[in-house]
Design a protein around this motif. Structure first.
Motif, PDB file in Angstrom:
ATOM      1  N   SER A   1       7.155-110.998 112.080  1.00 52.42           N
ATOM      2  CA  SER A   1       7.554-110.650 113.452  1.00 52.42           C
ATOM      3  C   SER A   1       7.167-109.231 113.838  1.00 52.42           C
ATOM      4  O   SER A   1       7.006-108.938 115.020  1.00 52.42           O
ATOM      5  CB  SER A   1       9.059-110.851 113.635  1.00 52.42           C
ATOM      6  OG  SER A   1       9.775-109.940 112.851  1.00 52.42           O
TER       7      SER A   1
ATOM      8  N   LYS B   1       9.693-112.547 106.612  1.00 55.66           N
ATOM      9  CA  LYS B   1      10.021-112.857 108.013  1.00 55.66           C
ATOM     10  C   LYS B   1       9.876-111.611 108.891  1.00 55.66           C
ATOM     11  O   LYS B   1       9.380-111.681 110.009  1.00 55.66           O
ATOM     12  CB  LYS B   1      11.428-113.418 108.124  1.00 55.66           C
ATOM     13  CG  LYS B   1      11.564-114.853 107.646  1.00 55.66           C
ATOM     14  CD  LYS B   1      12.951-115.375 107.936  1.00 55.66           C
ATOM     15  CE  LYS B   1      13.097-116.797 107.497  1.00 55.66           C
ATOM     16  NZ  LYS B   1      12.380-117.749 108.336  1.00 55.66           N
TER      17      LYS B   1
ATOM     18  N   PRO C   1      13.759-106.311 115.110  1.00 56.53           N
ATOM     19  CA  PRO C   1      13.119-107.341 114.289  1.00 56.53           C
ATOM     20  C   PRO C   1      13.618-107.355 112.836  1.00 56.53           C
ATOM     21  O   PRO C   1      13.729-108.416 112.224  1.00 56.53           O
ATOM     22  CB  PRO C   1      11.629-106.991 114.348  1.00 56.53           C
ATOM     23  CG  PRO C   1      11.471-106.236 115.616  1.00 56.53           C
ATOM     24  CD  PRO C   1      12.767-105.481 115.793  1.00 56.53           C
TER      25      PRO C   1
END
Length: 86
Positions: A7, A3, A66
């Motif tokens: 990002s 993830k 992030p």
């Protein structure tokens, strides 16, 4: 880490370590999350010191957000209780 890398793809440049080391980092992040509730004053100091170390390592500060967001998304996906975050 998937993830986070989606990002912030540039983050891959800073996580070129063994799987064992990556697991250690993830475990440490979880431990620090729990410690925020147990010892918030100490954790403010520890997290501030960690942030300064990472700046010293040359990690861009725009990757911090992030990373935290990706970590929290994974934790949320593993929580059984939808209200656990509250």
């Amino acid at each position: 880490y998937k993830k986070f890398f989606v990002s912030a793809p540039q983050g891959q440049e800073y996580f070129k370590q063994s799987t064992t080391r990556l697991h250690f980092i993830a475990d440490k992040a979880m431990s620090m999350t729990l410690d925020m509730y147990r010892e918030p004053k100490r954790m403010v100091e520890d997290i501030s010191a960690m942030g300064l170390r990472h700046v010293g390592y040359g990690i861009p500060t725009d990757l911090f957000g992030p990373f935290v967001t990706a970590f929290m998304e994974v934790v949320r996906s593993l929580a059984e209780d939808a209200k656990a975050e509250e």
